[in-house]
Design an enzyme around this catalytic site. Structure first.
Site, PDB file in Angstrom:
ATOM      1  N   HIS A  50       0.837  -1.202   0.000  1.00 19.05           N
ATOM      2  CA  HIS A  50       0.000   0.000   0.000  1.00 19.05           C
ATOM      3  C   HIS A  50       0.874   1.255   0.000  1.00 19.05           C
ATOM      4  CE1 HIS A  50      -3.276   2.767   1.190  1.00 19.05           C
ATOM      5  NE2 HIS A  50      -2.339   3.309   1.958  1.00 19.05           N
ATOM      6  N   GLU A  51       1.896   1.261   0.860  1.00 17.05           N
ATOM      7  CA  GLU A  51       2.786   2.434   0.913  1.00 17.05           C
ATOM      8  C   GLU A  51       3.568   2.580  -0.392  1.00 17.05           C
ATOM      9  OE1 GLU A  51       2.175   4.526   3.114  1.00 17.05           O
ATOM     10  OE2 GLU A  51       1.043   3.229   4.445  1.00 17.05           O
ATOM     11  N   HIS A  54       1.602   4.489  -2.860  1.00 13.59           N
ATOM     12  CA  HIS A  54       1.729   5.949  -2.784  1.00 13.59           C
ATOM     13  C   HIS A  54       2.963   6.431  -3.559  1.00 13.59           C
ATOM     14  CE1 HIS A  54      -1.611   6.664  -0.151  1.00 13.59           C
ATOM     15  NE2 HIS A  54      -1.119   5.926   0.838  1.00 13.59           N
TER      16      HIS A  54
HETATM   17 ZN   LIG Z   1      -2.048   5.264   2.459  1.00 13.32          ZN
END
Ligand SMILES: [Zn+2]
Length: 139
Positions: A50-51, A54
């Site tokens: 998830h990171e 980004h």
């Molecule tokens: Zn996030």
């Protein structure tokens, strides 16, 4: 995931605390909490991916992330002072003629924080979707 998206300038580092995982676009670091950084399980892989999502958003110039990043310093300030302005305005309402208007300004400052939350939602969903798509390709 970073490598697969041609990202070579982002470092993955460990930070103290739990639920402290975040991507820092200024420093170009993916900051993973100690447990996510050190443990090898599905939940840690999902958070790390998830990171990374980004970082992919940042590399691709994802508009919502740019908008969110530009709002962040403003929201940090307004969320800190909004309650003080609201309460101060309500206290001053019967003392000075424009006390109520000060309280309304405080509500407006608080509303900026709410708007920020609405901008954050698509950024988070998109990062998770990018992570899920990548993880499914690797399984
Ligand atoms: Zn996030």
């Amino acid at each position: 995931m970073l490598y697969d998206h041609g990202i070579r300038d982002v470092k993955v580092i460990s930070v103290r605390g739990s639920l402290t995982d975040h991507y820092n676009p200024q420093k170009k670091t993916i900051n993973l909490s100690e447990s996510v950084f050190n443990e090898r399980n599905t939940a840690s892989a999902a958070v790390a991916a998830h990171e990374c999502g980004h970082a992919v958003q940042n590399a691709n110039g994802y508009e919502w992330l740019q908008l969110r990043s530009s709002f962040e310093p403003v929201v940090g300030l307004t969320s800190n002072i909004s309650m003080i302005v609201i309460i101060g305005g309500l206290i001053l309402m019967n003392i000075i003629p424009f006390g109520f208007e000060i309280a309304v300004i405080g509500v407006g400052l608080f509303a900026i924080g709410i708007l920020f939350s609405f901008i954050t939602l698509p950024v988070e969903y998109d990062a998770s979707n990018r992570a899920l798509a990548w993880l499914q390709r690797k399984i």
